[in-house]
Design a protein around this motif. Structure first.
Motif, short mmCIF file in Angstrom:
data_model
loop_
_atom_site.label_atom_id
_atom_site.label_comp_id
_atom_site.label_asym_id
_atom_site.label_seq_id
_atom_site.Cartn_x
_atom_site.Cartn_y
_atom_site.Cartn_z
N ALA A 1 68.49 44.47 65.18
CA ALA A 1 67.21 45.05 64.78
C ALA A 1 66.09 44.04 65.00
N ASP A 2 64.89 44.55 65.23
CA ASP A 2 63.74 43.66 65.44
C ASP A 2 63.30 42.99 64.14
N TYR A 3 63.42 43.72 63.04
CA TYR A 3 62.98 43.21 61.74
C TYR A 3 64.02 43.49 60.66
N ILE A 4 64.08 42.59 59.68
CA ILE A 4 64.71 42.89 58.40
C ILE A 4 63.60 43.37 57.48
N GLU A 5 63.79 44.54 56.86
CA GLU A 5 62.80 45.07 55.92
C GLU A 5 63.23 44.73 54.50
N LEU A 6 62.30 44.17 53.73
CA LEU A 6 62.59 43.70 52.37
C LEU A 6 61.60 44.30 51.38
N ASP A 7 62.11 44.80 50.25
CA ASP A 7 61.26 45.21 49.13
C ASP A 7 61.27 44.08 48.11
N VAL A 8 60.10 43.66 47.66
CA VAL A 8 60.07 42.55 46.71
C VAL A 8 59.59 42.98 45.33
N GLN A 9 60.24 42.43 44.33
CA GLN A 9 59.86 42.57 42.93
C GLN A 9 59.78 41.16 42.35
N MET A 10 59.30 41.02 41.11
CA MET A 10 59.17 39.69 40.53
C MET A 10 59.79 39.64 39.14
N PHE B 1 54.41 53.39 62.66
CA PHE B 1 55.82 53.11 62.34
C PHE B 1 56.23 53.98 61.15
N PRO B 2 56.77 55.16 61.37
CA PRO B 2 57.11 56.05 60.26
C PRO B 2 58.37 55.62 59.52
N TYR B 3 58.53 56.17 58.33
CA TYR B 3 59.73 55.97 57.51
C TYR B 3 60.26 57.34 57.09
N THR B 4 61.51 57.52 56.79
CA THR B 4 62.61 56.69 57.20
C THR B 4 63.34 57.52 58.24
N LEU B 5 63.42 57.02 59.46
CA LEU B 5 63.87 57.79 60.61
C LEU B 5 65.36 57.54 60.83
N ASN B 6 66.18 58.51 60.42
CA ASN B 6 67.63 58.32 60.42
C ASN B 6 68.41 59.25 61.34
N GLY C 1 57.47 52.62 66.84
CA GLY C 1 58.67 52.06 66.22
C GLY C 1 58.92 52.84 64.94
N ALA C 2 59.89 52.38 64.14
CA ALA C 2 60.18 53.12 62.91
C ALA C 2 61.04 52.29 61.97
N PHE C 3 60.98 52.65 60.70
CA PHE C 3 61.90 52.15 59.69
C PHE C 3 63.13 53.06 59.70
N THR C 4 64.30 52.46 59.70
CA THR C 4 65.52 53.27 59.76
C THR C 4 66.66 52.60 59.01
N ASN C 5 67.54 53.42 58.44
CA ASN C 5 68.77 52.91 57.81
C ASN C 5 69.85 52.68 58.86
N TYR C 6 69.60 53.15 60.09
CA TYR C 6 70.58 53.08 61.17
C TYR C 6 69.94 52.44 62.40
N ALA C 7 69.83 51.13 62.37
CA ALA C 7 69.18 50.42 63.48
C ALA C 7 69.92 50.64 64.79
N ASP C 8 71.23 50.81 64.73
CA ASP C 8 71.99 51.04 65.96
C ASP C 8 71.59 52.37 66.60
N ARG C 9 71.43 53.39 65.80
CA ARG C 9 71.02 54.69 66.34
C ARG C 9 69.64 54.62 66.97
N LEU C 10 68.72 53.95 66.29
CA LEU C 10 67.35 53.91 66.79
C LEU C 10 67.26 53.08 68.06
N ARG C 11 68.02 52.00 68.15
CA ARG C 11 68.05 51.23 69.39
C ARG C 11 68.51 52.11 70.55
N THR C 12 69.55 52.89 70.30
CA THR C 12 70.05 53.78 71.34
C THR C 12 69.01 54.82 71.72
N ALA C 13 68.33 55.38 70.70
CA ALA C 13 67.31 56.40 70.96
C ALA C 13 66.15 55.84 71.78
#
Length: 273
Positions: free
Chosen positions: A34-43, A225-230, A245-257
């Motif tokens: 994947a091009d990016y790791i997406e992280l949600d942050v809390q404190m 970059f829409p979410y969440t494209l699965n 581009g897009a946010f996805t739970n399946y980076a392998d699928r999106l790379r193929t697409a």
């Protein structure tokens, strides 16, 4: 600069492994490329930036607890991997058991200077979150001018106020505005152009996206970059409509697409961490 066919691994490879854990990030980063790791942050109560989608720990740990009322030591005792085996028995792995909640520094320590998409979650709940986030990123060299110019460290949020705070702290920081259904359509061009002075991309819900909206955002200067494209069919349609581009739970699928398959086969079987 990452501006075309961008694959953003949403909570890591969260379609195959427990979200926001090293098991998930390892798959998306090392196996799916994947091009990016997406992280949600809390404190935490003691001011540590941790990686977690929810404001509570119950969904992924099975135990009660509000993050802002918990110390890092308390949070580190939680198992946030076992739930995945129970909910998705067809994908269960022994090494998911005992996965813990990482801090932002844990993630950077493991993956180094890879590309990060970082979302400020519920920033109104955590006074000083933006300052602390910038402090950690700067400490680890992730705010170099080269990285920022190449969109390698990106901050995103549904909160425009939070993005404005980050912009004031780091004027060169690339920022993405996440939007719920209908928001972009309701905004005037003038309002969007004002936002575009410091926000380079928008992240609308896939439920709110079509070719005319993508064209309008492009005309105003935004990347989309829409979410969440699965789902493969949705990927095909939105890629044809012009997403960048897009946010996805399946980076392998999106790379193929995106026709970016590097001929490596992802088998879903990973060594124990």
């Amino acid at each position: 600069m990452l501006t075309n066919n961008v694959v953003i691994a949403h909570r890591g490879a969260s379609g195959y492994a427990p979200e926001h854990t090293f098991s998930s990030y390892d798959m998306s980063q090392f196996d799916m490329k994947a091009d990016y790791i997406e992280l949600d942050v809390q404190m935490t109560l003691d001011g540590e930036i941790i990686i977690m989608h929810d404001e509570t720990v119950e969904r992924t740990s099975g135990l009660p607890g509000v993050i802002k009322e918990m110390t890092l030591k308390e949070i580190k005792q939680l198992d946030v991997g076992s739930w995945y085996n129970k909910q998705f028995p067809e994908l269960q792995r022994d090494y998911f058991i005992g996965q813990t909640i990482p801090t932002l520094e844990d993630v950077i320590g493991r993956y180094g200077a890879v590309n990060y998409y970082i979302e400020t979650k519920a920033p109104e709940v955590y006074p000083g979150m933006e300052e602390r986030l910038v402090e950690v990123l700067d400490k680890h060299g992730l705010l170099s001018l080269e990285r920022l110019q190449n969109n390698q460290t990106v901050i995103q949020s549904f909160s425009l106020e939070s993005l404005i705070k980050v912009h004031h702290l780091v004027p060169a920081m690339p920022l993405l505005l996440l939007t719920k259904k209908g928001v972009l359509r309701q905004m005037t061009d003038d309002a969007l152009l004002k936002i575009h002075e410091f926000v380079y991309a928008v992240g609308p819900s896939i439920k709110d996206l079509d070719a005319p909206l993508i064209k309008r955002m492009h005309q105003l200067g935004f990347l989309v970059f829409p979410y969440t494209l699965n789902e493969p069919e949705d990927m095909k349609q939105l890629i044809a409509a012009g997403i960048d581009g897009a946010f996805t739970n399946y980076a392998d699928r999106l790379r193929t697409a995106f026709n970016m398959d590097n001929s490596e086969i992802f088998e879903g079987n990973q060594p124990e961490l």
